[in-house]
Motif scaffolding. Structure first.
Motif, PDB file in Angstrom:
ATOM      1  N   PRO A   1       0.754  -1.295   0.005  1.00  0.00           N
ATOM      2  CA  PRO A   1       0.096   0.119   0.017  1.00  0.00           C
ATOM      3  C   PRO A   1       1.020   1.279  -0.161  1.00  0.00           C
ATOM      4  O   PRO A   1       0.542   2.314  -0.398  1.00  0.00           O
ATOM      5  CB  PRO A   1      -0.581  -0.110   1.266  1.00  0.00           C
ATOM      6  CG  PRO A   1      -0.631  -1.547   1.715  1.00  0.00           C
ATOM      7  CD  PRO A   1       0.577  -2.032   1.176  1.00  0.00           C
ATOM      8  N   ALA A   2       2.119   1.075   0.471  1.00  0.00           N
ATOM      9  CA  ALA A   2       2.846   2.438   0.340  1.00  0.00           C
ATOM     10  C   ALA A   2       3.655   2.615  -1.045  1.00  0.00           C
ATOM     11  O   ALA A   2       4.078   3.788  -1.252  1.00  0.00           O
ATOM     12  CB  ALA A   2       3.986   2.522   1.661  1.00  0.00           C
ATOM     13  N   GLU A   3       3.324   1.744  -1.932  1.00  0.00           N
ATOM     14  CA  GLU A   3       3.904   2.177  -3.313  1.00  0.00           C
ATOM     15  C   GLU A   3       2.956   2.930  -4.023  1.00  0.00           C
ATOM     16  O   GLU A   3       1.772   2.562  -4.089  1.00  0.00           O
ATOM     17  CB  GLU A   3       4.425   0.759  -4.013  1.00  0.00           C
ATOM     18  CG  GLU A   3       5.611   0.021  -3.253  1.00  0.00           C
ATOM     19  CD  GLU A   3       6.866   0.730  -3.606  1.00  0.00           C
ATOM     20  OE1 GLU A   3       6.852   1.405  -4.460  1.00  0.00           O
ATOM     21  OE2 GLU A   3       7.846   0.510  -2.976  1.00  0.00           O
ATOM     22  N   ARG A   4       3.416   3.463  -4.911  1.00  0.00           N
ATOM     23  CA  ARG A   4       2.570   4.216  -6.139  1.00  0.00           C
ATOM     24  C   ARG A   4       1.777   3.274  -6.992  1.00  0.00           C
ATOM     25  O   ARG A   4       0.880   3.695  -7.628  1.00  0.00           O
ATOM     26  CB  ARG A   4       3.358   5.441  -6.530  1.00  0.00           C
ATOM     27  CG  ARG A   4       4.325   5.092  -7.812  1.00  0.00           C
ATOM     28  CD  ARG A   4       4.973   6.073  -8.240  1.00  0.00           C
ATOM     29  NE  ARG A   4       5.998   6.114  -9.184  1.00  0.00           N
ATOM     30  CZ  ARG A   4       5.514   5.838 -10.564  1.00  0.00           C
ATOM     31  NH1 ARG A   4       4.378   6.722 -10.896  1.00  0.00           N
ATOM     32  NH2 ARG A   4       6.146   5.805 -11.595  1.00  0.00           N
ATOM     33  N   ARG A   5       2.434   2.139  -7.301  1.00  0.00           N
ATOM     34  CA  ARG A   5       1.664   1.208  -8.176  1.00  0.00           C
ATOM     35  C   ARG A   5       1.013   0.027  -7.556  1.00  0.00           C
ATOM     36  O   ARG A   5       0.636  -0.935  -7.791  1.00  0.00           O
ATOM     37  CB  ARG A   5       2.775   0.317  -8.946  1.00  0.00           C
ATOM     38  CG  ARG A   5       3.356   1.246 -10.094  1.00  0.00           C
ATOM     39  CD  ARG A   5       4.326   0.646 -10.887  1.00  0.00           C
ATOM     40  NE  ARG A   5       4.857   1.603 -12.157  1.00  0.00           N
ATOM     41  CZ  ARG A   5       5.942   2.299 -12.032  1.00  0.00           C
ATOM     42  NH1 ARG A   5       6.576   2.408 -10.893  1.00  0.00           N
ATOM     43  NH2 ARG A   5       6.052   3.105 -13.025  1.00  0.00           N
ATOM     44  N   HIS A   6       0.675   0.565  -6.076  1.00  0.00           N
ATOM     45  CA  HIS A   6      -0.078  -0.602  -5.179  1.00  0.00           C
ATOM     46  C   HIS A   6      -1.329  -0.722  -6.071  1.00  0.00           C
ATOM     47  O   HIS A   6      -2.188   0.137  -6.664  1.00  0.00           O
ATOM     48  CB  HIS A   6      -0.319   0.328  -4.042  1.00  0.00           C
ATOM     49  CG  HIS A   6      -1.284  -0.756  -3.323  1.00  0.00           C
ATOM     50  ND1 HIS A   6      -2.877  -0.226  -2.622  1.00  0.00           N
ATOM     51  CD2 HIS A   6      -1.353  -1.969  -2.606  1.00  0.00           C
ATOM     52  CE1 HIS A   6      -3.272  -1.229  -2.219  1.00  0.00           C
ATOM     53  NE2 HIS A   6      -2.329  -2.220  -2.092  1.00  0.00           N
ATOM     54  N   GLY A   7      -1.820  -1.978  -6.102  1.00  0.00           N
ATOM     55  CA  GLY A   7      -3.271  -2.368  -7.004  1.00  0.00           C
ATOM     56  C   GLY A   7      -3.087  -2.073  -8.294  1.00  0.00           C
ATOM     57  O   GLY A   7      -4.059  -2.547  -9.153  1.00  0.00           O
ATOM     58  N   HIS A   8      -1.759  -1.871  -9.030  1.00  0.00           N
ATOM     59  CA  HIS A   8      -1.804  -1.385 -10.536  1.00  0.00           C
ATOM     60  C   HIS A   8      -1.823  -2.575 -11.376  1.00  0.00           C
ATOM     61  O   HIS A   8      -0.790  -3.580 -11.171  1.00  0.00           O
ATOM     62  CB  HIS A   8      -0.816  -0.405 -10.745  1.00  0.00           C
ATOM     63  CG  HIS A   8      -0.708  -0.111 -12.260  1.00  0.00           C
ATOM     64  ND1 HIS A   8      -1.478   0.439 -12.731  1.00  0.00           N
ATOM     65  CD2 HIS A   8       0.454  -0.273 -13.144  1.00  0.00           C
ATOM     66  CE1 HIS A   8      -0.907   0.584 -14.039  1.00  0.00           C
ATOM     67  NE2 HIS A   8       0.176   0.374 -14.264  1.00  0.00           N
ATOM     68  N   PRO A   9      -2.672  -3.144 -12.079  1.00  0.00           N
ATOM     69  CA  PRO A   9      -2.865  -4.245 -12.635  1.00  0.00           C
ATOM     70  C   PRO A   9      -1.726  -4.270 -14.109  1.00  0.00           C
ATOM     71  O   PRO A   9      -1.485  -5.330 -14.556  1.00  0.00           O
ATOM     72  CB  PRO A   9      -4.077  -4.219 -13.379  1.00  0.00           C
ATOM     73  CG  PRO A   9      -4.416  -3.012 -13.776  1.00  0.00           C
ATOM     74  CD  PRO A   9      -3.794  -2.139 -12.547  1.00  0.00           C
TER      75      PRO A   9
END
Length: 193
Positions: A131-139
């Motif tokens: 969750p701390a990464e900017r690509r969190h949840g990015h498919p």
């Protein structure tokens, strides 16, 4: 060295064929050449990867061994090496000149192989789940070592303008990653956020 005057620095021209585009080969060559203190350049062309490199003979030999294996996703099918005469206007003298990734160009020869799509690597998966990464949840998280290749390529040589990504300009943060040699997304043509 004779009489305090340095001799010419050895130079090699290397052609690599196989599945060597879209697999992070240019960033791999850049990292290896930089680690070894070599000058020169690497580029994609229609037939594979071309490299010109200059520096001490021992470092050139180690670089050549690395290139014959390539990065993990590459399938090197042939390597041609020739010595290049000093002063021909190619790679630098190996004395502090940086190694560069050049823009690709089209030339004659059999087309390079197109790699299959690659599974998302552990580093990208870690970002997607953090969750701390900017690509969190990015498919569509990818880097130079993973992601779609075959399904995105429109023509060779492998560069973003020749992929289905050509209409999608990267954001400022992605552009910084793409241009940063220390980043695993350095010259990752499928970069997105």
């Amino acid at each position: 060295m004779t009489g305090g005057v340095p001799g010419p620095v050895p130079r090699l021209r290397i052609r690599v064929r196989g599945v060597v585009q879209g697999v992070g080969f240019r960033p791999f060559a850049w990292r290896e050449a930089t680690r070894l203190g070599l000058a020169g350049w690497v580029e994609n062309d229609a037939a594979g990867v071309s490299i010109e490199v200059a520096g001490p003979a021992a470092a050139l030999a180690e670089f050549r061994r690395s290139v014959e294996t390539g990065p993990p996703s590459a399938r090197v099918e042939g390597v041609e090496v020739e010595a290049v005469a000093p002063g021909h206007g190619g790679a630098g003298d190996g004395a502090g000149e940086p190694f560069a990734i050049l823009d690709s160009h089209r030339c004659g020869g059999a087309p390079s192989g197109i790699p299959a799509d690659m599974a998302t690597c552990p580093a990208c998966l870690a970002e997607v789940h953090d969750p701390a990464e900017r690509r969190h949840g990015h498919p569509f998280a990818t880097c130079a070592d993973c992601g779609p290749r075959f399904t995105l390529v429109e023509s060779l040589p492998w560069d973003r303008p020749r992929t289905a990504m050509h209409d999608f300009a990267p954001c400022a943060a992605c552009a910084r990653e793409y241009a940063d040699p220390a980043d695993r997304r350095f010259h990752a043509e499928t970069i997105a956020c």
